[in-house]
Design an enzyme around this catalytic site. Structure first.
Site, PDB file in Angstrom:
ATOM      1  CG  HIS A  50      -0.146   0.105   2.510  1.00 39.10           C
ATOM      2  ND1 HIS A  50       0.351  -1.005   3.166  1.00 39.10           N
ATOM      3  CD2 HIS A  50       0.258   1.184   3.231  1.00 39.10           C
ATOM      4  CE1 HIS A  50       1.019  -0.611   4.237  1.00 39.10           C
ATOM      5  NE2 HIS A  50       0.989   0.707   4.295  1.00 39.10           N
ATOM      6  CG  HIS A 102       7.427   4.711   0.703  1.00 35.21           C
ATOM      7  ND1 HIS A 102       7.146   5.820   1.488  1.00 35.21           N
ATOM      8  CD2 HIS A 102       7.436   3.648   1.544  1.00 35.21           C
ATOM      9  CE1 HIS A 102       6.997   5.436   2.744  1.00 35.21           C
ATOM     10  NE2 HIS A 102       7.163   4.125   2.804  1.00 35.21           N
TER      11      HIS A 102
END
Length: 177
Positions: free
Chosen positions: A37, A120
């Site tokens: 995620h 990220h």
């Protein structure tokens, strides 16, 4: 007390492509692909009332869907690498969504986030990985993966205090519209 955070889910096909980075780095604890995620805002271990307030406020977000582009592997931690990540292009859309989550978290009574947002996907947590080994790994595996997807929603995840991240549970999903 639930441990909560907001995030953009990584679609299965993108997760499978990112799984190609797994392996070949001593000291890496690889995150399970289904737990990939992009964290927008860590809310932390909060009481039920604050959690309900945050969930309500997040429901007020009105933003259109947007493209998410993964630009390539990197490491966080500099001289003491602590995570291997797939960097995400900091587009205006993702930066504005994250900034709104920050404002809403503060409105719910949470302290300001002290770290600068760097979008990220965490691929592995590193323990005792030498900077040289990480640099060599990135040199061999580096290069942009050329992955992108359309973010159609963000979610409120809960997590349990565990080693390596996950399992994460979607407590609420908020469509981008």
């Amino acid at each position: 007390m639930p441990r909560l955070f907001t995030a953009i889910e990584v679609p299965d096909e993108i997760g499978l492509a990112l799984a190609g980075y797994r392996g070949g780095l001593s000291g890496a604890r690889w995150i399970d692909v289904e737990n990939y995620h992009i964290t927008l805002r860590f809310l932390g271990d909060i009481d039920e009332e604050t959690a309900q307030e945050a969930a309500y406020l997040l429901g007020q977000v009105r933003r259109p869907p947007f493209e998410v582009t993964i630009t390539g592997p990197d490491a966080f931690g500099g001289g003491r690498p602590r995570a291997l990540v797939a960097k995400v292009s900091p587009s205006p859309a993702i930066l504005e969504l994250q900034a709104e989550h920050e404002r809403l978290a503060r409105r719910a009574g949470l302290p300001a986030e002290s770290r600068k947002f760097a979008p990220h996907v965490t691929l592995a947590r590193l323990r005792d990985a030498s900077p040289r080994a990480v640099a060599d790994y990135l040199g061999l595996r580096g290069g942009p993966p050329g992955l992108s997807f359309r973010a159609e929603q963000f979610v409120l995840y809960s997590s349990r205090d565990s080693v390596g991240g996950g399992p994460y549970v979607v407590e609420a999903a908020y469509p981008l519209r």
